[in-house]
Design an enzyme around this catalytic site. Sequence first.
Site, PDB file in Angstrom:
ATOM      1  N   GLU A 102     -47.129  25.813 -44.140  1.00 42.36           N
ATOM      2  CA  GLU A 102     -46.679  26.084 -42.926  1.00 42.36           C
ATOM      3  C   GLU A 102     -47.629  25.527 -41.963  1.00 42.36           C
ATOM      4  OE1 GLU A 102     -46.602  30.265 -42.186  1.00 42.36           O
ATOM      5  OE2 GLU A 102     -45.987  30.678 -44.095  1.00 42.36           O
ATOM      6  N   CYS A 137     -51.662  23.616 -35.650  1.00 40.23           N
ATOM      7  CA  CYS A 137     -52.394  24.243 -36.760  1.00 40.23           C
ATOM      8  C   CYS A 137     -51.717  23.914 -38.245  1.00 40.23           C
ATOM      9  CB  CYS A 137     -52.244  25.830 -36.432  1.00 40.23           C
ATOM     10  SG  CYS A 137     -52.735  26.907 -37.637  1.00 40.23           S
ATOM     11  N   CYS A 172     -54.442  39.593 -44.543  1.00 44.41           N
ATOM     12  CA  CYS A 172     -53.943  38.127 -44.572  1.00 44.41           C
ATOM     13  C   CYS A 172     -52.501  37.964 -45.239  1.00 44.41           C
ATOM     14  CB  CYS A 172     -54.905  37.156 -44.638  1.00 44.41           C
ATOM     15  SG  CYS A 172     -54.254  35.450 -44.476  1.00 44.41           S
ATOM     16  N   CYS A 195     -50.479  32.950 -39.522  1.00 43.65           N
ATOM     17  CA  CYS A 195     -50.533  32.024 -40.711  1.00 43.65           C
ATOM     18  C   CYS A 195     -49.959  32.855 -41.874  1.00 43.65           C
ATOM     19  CB  CYS A 195     -52.014  31.953 -41.009  1.00 43.65           C
ATOM     20  SG  CYS A 195     -52.931  33.308 -41.731  1.00 43.65           S
ATOM     21  N   CYS A 201     -53.897  30.521 -51.052  1.00 44.23           N
ATOM     22  CA  CYS A 201     -55.446  30.880 -51.004  1.00 44.23           C
ATOM     23  C   CYS A 201     -56.123  31.685 -51.789  1.00 44.23           C
ATOM     24  CB  CYS A 201     -55.463  31.480 -49.378  1.00 44.23           C
ATOM     25  SG  CYS A 201     -57.226  31.335 -48.932  1.00 44.23           S
ATOM     26  N   CYS A 254     -58.527  37.978 -48.288  1.00 45.64           N
ATOM     27  CA  CYS A 254     -58.570  38.924 -47.315  1.00 45.64           C
ATOM     28  C   CYS A 254     -57.532  40.026 -47.245  1.00 45.64           C
ATOM     29  CB  CYS A 254     -58.697  38.046 -45.931  1.00 45.64           C
ATOM     30  SG  CYS A 254     -60.247  36.881 -45.814  1.00 45.64           S
TER      31      CYS A 254
HETATM   32  N1  SAH Z   1     -59.351  30.469 -44.587  1.00 44.25           N
HETATM   33  C1  SAH Z   1     -59.785  30.161 -43.159  1.00 44.25           C
HETATM   34  C2  SAH Z   1     -58.685  29.737 -42.253  1.00 44.25           C
HETATM   35  C3  SAH Z   1     -57.164  30.058 -42.446  1.00 44.25           C
HETATM   36  S1  SAH Z   1     -57.079  31.821 -41.671  1.00 44.25           S
HETATM   37  C4  SAH Z   1     -60.415  31.258 -42.515  1.00 44.25           C
HETATM   38  O1  SAH Z   1     -60.487  32.574 -43.046  1.00 44.25           O
HETATM   39  O2  SAH Z   1     -60.873  31.227 -41.481  1.00 44.25           O
HETATM   40  C5  SAH Z   1     -57.257  31.628 -39.987  1.00 44.25           C
HETATM   41  C6  SAH Z   1     -57.766  32.729 -39.320  1.00 44.25           C
HETATM   42  O3  SAH Z   1     -56.699  33.692 -39.015  1.00 44.25           O
HETATM   43  C7  SAH Z   1     -58.720  33.322 -39.676  1.00 44.25           C
HETATM   44  O4  SAH Z   1     -59.753  33.741 -38.760  1.00 44.25           O
HETATM   45  C8  SAH Z   1     -58.280  34.630 -40.456  1.00 44.25           C
HETATM   46  O5  SAH Z   1     -58.996  35.710 -40.779  1.00 44.25           O
HETATM   47  C9  SAH Z   1     -57.078  35.042 -39.396  1.00 44.25           C
HETATM   48  N2  SAH Z   1     -56.205  35.979 -39.933  1.00 44.25           N
HETATM   49  C10 SAH Z   1     -55.565  35.928 -41.271  1.00 44.25           C
HETATM   50  N3  SAH Z   1     -54.514  37.067 -41.243  1.00 44.25           N
HETATM   51  C11 SAH Z   1     -54.387  37.709 -39.840  1.00 44.25           C
HETATM   52  C12 SAH Z   1     -53.806  38.435 -39.448  1.00 44.25           C
HETATM   53  N4  SAH Z   1     -52.967  39.176 -40.005  1.00 44.25           N
HETATM   54  N5  SAH Z   1     -54.139  38.652 -37.915  1.00 44.25           N
HETATM   55  C13 SAH Z   1     -55.046  38.340 -37.254  1.00 44.25           C
HETATM   56  N6  SAH Z   1     -55.536  37.217 -37.768  1.00 44.25           N
HETATM   57  C14 SAH Z   1     -55.290  36.781 -39.054  1.00 44.25           C
END
Ligand code: SAH
Length: 343
Positions: free
Chosen positions: A93, A106, A120, A334, A113, A117
């Site tokens: 995406e 973006c 996410c 994302c 991944c 997390c």
């Molecule tokens: N792996 C990298 C980049 C991708 S995620 C990272 O962790 O930074 C991009 C951003 O979106 C990160 O700050 C991540 O923690 C955040 N993110 C992911 N899922 C999310 C969600 N459900 N709500 C808000 N932020 C989210």
Amino acid sequence: MEGKVDLLNMEIDELGNFLKSLGEQKFRARQIFEWVNKGIKDIDSMTNLSKALREKLKLKAYINNFEIVKKLISKVDGTRKYIFKLYDNDVIESVLMKYSYGFSVCISSQAGCKMGCSFCASTGAGFNRNLSAGEMLDQVLTIKNDIKERIGNVVIMGIGEPLDNYDNLIKFLRLINNKDGLNIGLRHITVSTCGLVPQILELSKENMPITLSVSLHAPDDETRRKIMPINNKYPLDKLIEACKIYTIITNRRITFEYSLIDGVNDSLEHAKKLAILIKGMLCHVNLIPVNTVSNTGYEKSSKETIQMFKDLLERHGIKVTVRRELGSEINAACGQLRRNIIS
Ligand code: SAH
């Protein structure tokens, strides 16, 4: 594609060596680089190359070309979400956002991944592979040619952990910054990481004035471990130490991303701990109301809680912004669409 090289994934020097290996002159490298970085997908369109050279190239090379599987356009704010199909049929995406200062794209850095997390959406759909530098670049090029506008900023905050694909990331930064290519200034590029300490230290030495964004999301190990498994490998003291070194070496301000999740990381106590943790650093905090992803059970913090969190940080002299939500009705956040397609 078997046995062929992707011309979009090559720097001018590499193209030069490739041409030499074909018995051709090196100076053609810049011409080819310019064509592919304009978004040309057909080797026959390279009209300043001889037909013989084009035929030779077609035998040995291709130009990455995504299929646009889906394009969603937000009626509220014009945000566009693209789903691209890769040559091996996986999907990624990318998102286009319009700000007062111009267009920002973006992009994804991996198909899937590994970081896990818990909040996410990218986590749910599993990891397939790293994207090449050319595949990262082509997300920007394809969107630029689709909207026929200049792209001013790029954020590597889509699917994947960019520092887990380090060499391709650095190559991508060189490609996109090349004056014969898209020529996007490194200061207009943000790399976001969940906190891979050795790579943060390595990045500090690249002499690349990008903006580093660190996904913090918690001010103590106990809370962070629960939502970000990477904290078991690189606990907060190590991460913050690496961030301090990064700011000292690069003299660039770090952005700490902090997604506020109701009842998980959004108490006054969390805010106080965060203020103490990063006090005095060359940094800025970006508060994000968490995007609700199905099956996580997480909800956004209330407006009042977000304001309280912000006020407390500001009272400690920390610069804070609250991220504006764009494209929420098209699932622009994302990983949400890849997850729906893959599962
Ligand atoms: N792996 C990298 C980049 C991708 S995620 C990272 O962790 O930074 C991009 C951003 O979106 C990160 O700050 C991540 O923690 C955040 N993110 C992911 N899922 C999310 C969600 N459900 N709500 C808000 N932020 C989210």
